[in-house]
Design a protein around this motif. Structure first.
Motif, PDB file in Angstrom:
ATOM      1  N   GLU A 194     -16.760  -8.630 -20.564  1.00 46.19           N
ATOM      2  CA  GLU A 194     -16.915  -8.475 -19.109  1.00 46.19           C
ATOM      3  C   GLU A 194     -15.969  -9.410 -18.350  1.00 46.19           C
ATOM      4  O   GLU A 194     -15.400  -9.014 -17.325  1.00 46.19           O
ATOM      5  CB  GLU A 194     -18.368  -8.708 -18.695  1.00 46.19           C
ATOM      6  CG  GLU A 194     -19.338  -7.642 -19.180  1.00 46.19           C
ATOM      7  CD  GLU A 194     -19.031  -6.241 -18.675  1.00 46.19           C
ATOM      8  OE1 GLU A 194     -18.537  -6.090 -17.529  1.00 46.19           O
ATOM      9  OE2 GLU A 194     -19.276  -5.272 -19.428  1.00 46.19           O
TER      10      GLU A 194
ATOM     11  N   LYS B 123     -12.527  -7.790 -18.426  1.00 48.29           N
ATOM     12  CA  LYS B 123     -12.438  -6.652 -17.496  1.00 48.29           C
ATOM     13  C   LYS B 123     -12.313  -7.134 -16.056  1.00 48.29           C
ATOM     14  O   LYS B 123     -11.633  -6.493 -15.251  1.00 48.29           O
ATOM     15  CB  LYS B 123     -13.658  -5.736 -17.638  1.00 48.29           C
ATOM     16  CG  LYS B 123     -13.684  -4.955 -18.930  1.00 48.29           C
ATOM     17  CD  LYS B 123     -14.701  -3.829 -18.958  1.00 48.29           C
ATOM     18  CE  LYS B 123     -16.062  -4.200 -18.507  1.00 48.29           C
ATOM     19  NZ  LYS B 123     -17.041  -3.109 -18.585  1.00 48.29           N
ATOM     20  N   GLY B 124     -12.910  -8.275 -15.754  1.00 48.36           N
ATOM     21  CA  GLY B 124     -12.834  -8.831 -14.411  1.00 48.36           C
ATOM     22  C   GLY B 124     -11.431  -9.273 -14.015  1.00 48.36           C
ATOM     23  O   GLY B 124     -11.157  -9.509 -12.835  1.00 48.36           O
TER      24      GLY B 124
ATOM     25  N   GLU C 262      -7.626  -6.411 -11.306  1.00 50.58           N
ATOM     26  CA  GLU C 262      -7.946  -6.460  -9.883  1.00 50.58           C
ATOM     27  C   GLU C 262      -7.211  -5.400  -9.068  1.00 50.58           C
ATOM     28  O   GLU C 262      -7.823  -4.693  -8.279  1.00 50.58           O
ATOM     29  CB  GLU C 262      -7.651  -7.861  -9.335  1.00 50.58           C
ATOM     30  CG  GLU C 262      -8.524  -8.933  -9.972  1.00 50.58           C
ATOM     31  CD  GLU C 262      -8.131 -10.334  -9.576  1.00 50.58           C
ATOM     32  OE1 GLU C 262      -7.063 -10.532  -8.950  1.00 50.58           O
ATOM     33  OE2 GLU C 262      -8.899 -11.265  -9.903  1.00 50.58           O
TER      34      GLU C 262
ATOM     35  N   TRP D  14      -8.483  -1.940  -9.995  1.00 53.55           N
ATOM     36  CA  TRP D  14      -9.867  -2.063 -10.408  1.00 53.55           C
ATOM     37  C   TRP D  14     -10.635  -0.747 -10.352  1.00 53.55           C
ATOM     38  O   TRP D  14     -11.342  -0.404 -11.303  1.00 53.55           O
ATOM     39  CB  TRP D  14     -10.609  -3.119  -9.590  1.00 53.55           C
ATOM     40  CG  TRP D  14     -12.077  -3.078  -9.917  1.00 53.55           C
ATOM     41  CD1 TRP D  14     -13.089  -2.673  -9.109  1.00 53.55           C
ATOM     42  CD2 TRP D  14     -12.677  -3.382 -11.175  1.00 53.55           C
ATOM     43  NE1 TRP D  14     -14.285  -2.723  -9.771  1.00 53.55           N
ATOM     44  CE2 TRP D  14     -14.055  -3.155 -11.055  1.00 53.55           C
ATOM     45  CE3 TRP D  14     -12.182  -3.816 -12.401  1.00 53.55           C
ATOM     46  CZ2 TRP D  14     -14.952  -3.357 -12.096  1.00 53.55           C
ATOM     47  CZ3 TRP D  14     -13.080  -4.019 -13.444  1.00 53.55           C
ATOM     48  CH2 TRP D  14     -14.430  -3.792 -13.284  1.00 53.55           C
ATOM     49  N   ALA D  15     -10.531   0.007  -9.284  1.00 51.66           N
ATOM     50  CA  ALA D  15     -11.326   1.237  -9.151  1.00 51.66           C
ATOM     51  C   ALA D  15     -11.016   2.230 -10.266  1.00 51.66           C
ATOM     52  O   ALA D  15     -11.929   2.766 -10.901  1.00 51.66           O
ATOM     53  CB  ALA D  15     -11.089   1.881  -7.781  1.00 51.66           C
TER      54      ALA D  15
ATOM     55  N   ALA E 131     -12.211   0.726 -13.639  1.00 51.10           N
ATOM     56  CA  ALA E 131     -13.674   0.800 -13.766  1.00 51.10           C
ATOM     57  C   ALA E 131     -14.107   2.211 -14.147  1.00 51.10           C
ATOM     58  O   ALA E 131     -15.004   2.389 -14.989  1.00 51.10           O
ATOM     59  CB  ALA E 131     -14.349   0.360 -12.468  1.00 51.10           C
ATOM     60  N   GLU E 132     -13.470   3.211 -13.568  1.00 55.87           N
ATOM     61  CA  GLU E 132     -13.809   4.604 -13.886  1.00 55.87           C
ATOM     62  C   GLU E 132     -13.414   4.934 -15.332  1.00 55.87           C
ATOM     63  O   GLU E 132     -14.174   5.580 -16.058  1.00 55.87           O
ATOM     64  CB  GLU E 132     -13.127   5.560 -12.914  1.00 55.87           C
ATOM     65  CG  GLU E 132     -13.478   7.017 -13.118  1.00 55.87           C
ATOM     66  CD  GLU E 132     -14.971   7.320 -13.020  1.00 55.87           C
ATOM     67  OE1 GLU E 132     -15.405   8.297 -13.667  1.00 55.87           O
ATOM     68  OE2 GLU E 132     -15.717   6.611 -12.323  1.00 55.87           O
TER      69      GLU E 132
ATOM     70  N   MET F   6     -13.176   2.787 -17.812  1.00 62.02           N
ATOM     71  CA  MET F   6     -14.073   2.063 -18.712  1.00 62.02           C
ATOM     72  C   MET F   6     -15.483   2.658 -18.702  1.00 62.02           C
ATOM     73  O   MET F   6     -16.165   2.640 -19.720  1.00 62.02           O
ATOM     74  CB  MET F   6     -14.091   0.568 -18.376  1.00 62.02           C
ATOM     75  CG  MET F   6     -12.729  -0.100 -18.573  1.00 62.02           C
ATOM     76  SD  MET F   6     -11.857   0.319 -20.118  1.00 62.02           S
ATOM     77  CE  MET F   6     -12.849  -0.566 -21.311  1.00 62.02           C
ATOM     78  N   ARG F   7     -15.908   3.221 -17.592  1.00 61.93           N
ATOM     79  CA  ARG F   7     -17.194   3.914 -17.576  1.00 61.93           C
ATOM     80  C   ARG F   7     -17.143   5.069 -18.560  1.00 61.93           C
ATOM     81  O   ARG F   7     -18.050   5.256 -19.371  1.00 61.93           O
ATOM     82  CB  ARG F   7     -17.538   4.431 -16.178  1.00 61.93           C
ATOM     83  CG  ARG F   7     -18.942   5.084 -16.110  1.00 61.93           C
ATOM     84  CD  ARG F   7     -19.045   6.209 -15.101  1.00 61.93           C
ATOM     85  NE  ARG F   7     -18.072   7.268 -15.260  1.00 61.93           N
ATOM     86  CZ  ARG F   7     -18.126   8.238 -16.200  1.00 61.93           C
ATOM     87  NH1 ARG F   7     -19.083   8.278 -17.085  1.00 61.93           N
ATOM     88  NH2 ARG F   7     -17.194   9.171 -16.252  1.00 61.93           N
TER      89      ARG F   7
ATOM     90  N   GLU G 263     -16.964   3.622 -22.209  1.00 63.98           N
ATOM     91  CA  GLU G 263     -18.214   3.004 -22.651  1.00 63.98           C
ATOM     92  C   GLU G 263     -19.373   3.988 -22.792  1.00 63.98           C
ATOM     93  O   GLU G 263     -20.271   3.754 -23.599  1.00 63.98           O
ATOM     94  CB  GLU G 263     -18.605   1.886 -21.679  1.00 63.98           C
ATOM     95  CG  GLU G 263     -17.634   0.722 -21.702  1.00 63.98           C
ATOM     96  CD  GLU G 263     -17.798  -0.232 -20.532  1.00 63.98           C
ATOM     97  OE1 GLU G 263     -18.714  -0.035 -19.693  1.00 63.98           O
ATOM     98  OE2 GLU G 263     -16.994  -1.187 -20.440  1.00 63.98           O
TER      99      GLU G 263
ATOM    100  N   GLU H 123      -3.467  -8.751 -15.754  1.00 62.99           N
ATOM    101  CA  GLU H 123      -4.014  -7.403 -15.663  1.00 62.99           C
ATOM    102  C   GLU H 123      -3.396  -6.482 -16.719  1.00 62.99           C
ATOM    103  O   GLU H 123      -4.119  -5.804 -17.461  1.00 62.99           O
ATOM    104  CB  GLU H 123      -3.793  -6.836 -14.258  1.00 62.99           C
ATOM    105  CG  GLU H 123      -4.325  -5.433 -14.087  1.00 62.99           C
ATOM    106  CD  GLU H 123      -4.396  -5.023 -12.629  1.00 62.99           C
ATOM    107  OE1 GLU H 123      -5.124  -5.690 -11.856  1.00 62.99           O
ATOM    108  OE2 GLU H 123      -3.740  -4.038 -12.272  1.00 62.99           O
TER     109      GLU H 123
END
Length: 184
Positions: free
Chosen positions: A9, A12-13, A16, A19-20, A23-24, A26-27, A30, A77
């Motif tokens: 985590e 992943k942070g 930046e 990020w959007a 995050a999609e 990685m969703r 995962e 990144e």
């Protein structure tokens, strides 16, 4: 696995600017693939449940350490993105894993075997296949993922002497992780 999850985590942070989209991606990774539970190999390094996640985290952490000394101008990144995703192809496809666990009473000595029902793609090419429709990689990031095994793979000879710095960092971090950090 809590320590591994926290490390994952935190990495992943570090993404930046994109990020959007990340995050999609990685969703999807995962929840729709075996990324969090797949082994890193069928019989070598981290051949165990969640071995792929542990390997990916190790590579990312080592890559950030190496880049801090050798190429501090390369973004954290990009390093995190390529390190976490370089072996994504090892998940296989959604609902169809690449590595299948051998039953305990199997005649085979290795814990996992390759899923022969998948169309053959090398791990790096399958990684790009899974990433590209969901996330905008730079050319350098794509090269790093495709050629991360360096000259250990015959197919990679074509890029010899044409590697970008990000590719070289990933190659070394991957090798260091496999051969030193994850050595049994």
């Amino acid at each position: 696995m809590t320590d591994l999850t926290e490390r994952y985590e935190a990495l992943k942070g570090k993404v930046e600017k994109r990020w959007a989209e990340f995050a999609e991606l990685m969703r999807f990774v995962e929840t729709e693939t075996e990324y969090l539970t797949a082994p890193a190999s069928t019989k070598f390094h981290l051949c165990k449940e969640s071995g792929l996640l542990e390997h990916s985290v190790n590579v990312a952490e080592n890559m950030l350490k190496i880049k801090a000394t050798l190429a501090p101008d390369i973004s954290d990144e990009s390093c995190v993105i390529v390190a976490l995703l370089h072996d994504l192809g090892k998940v296989g496809m959604p609902k169809n894993p690449l590595y299948i666990k051998n039953p305990p009473d199997s005649k085979w000595k290795q814990p996992y075997y390759w899923n022969k029902d998948l169309v053959y793609l090398s791990v790096p090419i399958r990684s790009l296949y899974l990433i590209a429709p969901r996330f905008p990689l730079t050319e350098e990031e794509a090269q790093a993922i495709v050629y991360h095994d360096g000259q250990y793979v015959e197919d990679n000879r074509s890029v010899a002497t044409h590697e970008e710095r990000l590719t070289l960092l990933l190659q070394y971090a991957d090798t260091w992780s496999c051969m030193v950090v994850e050595k049994d």
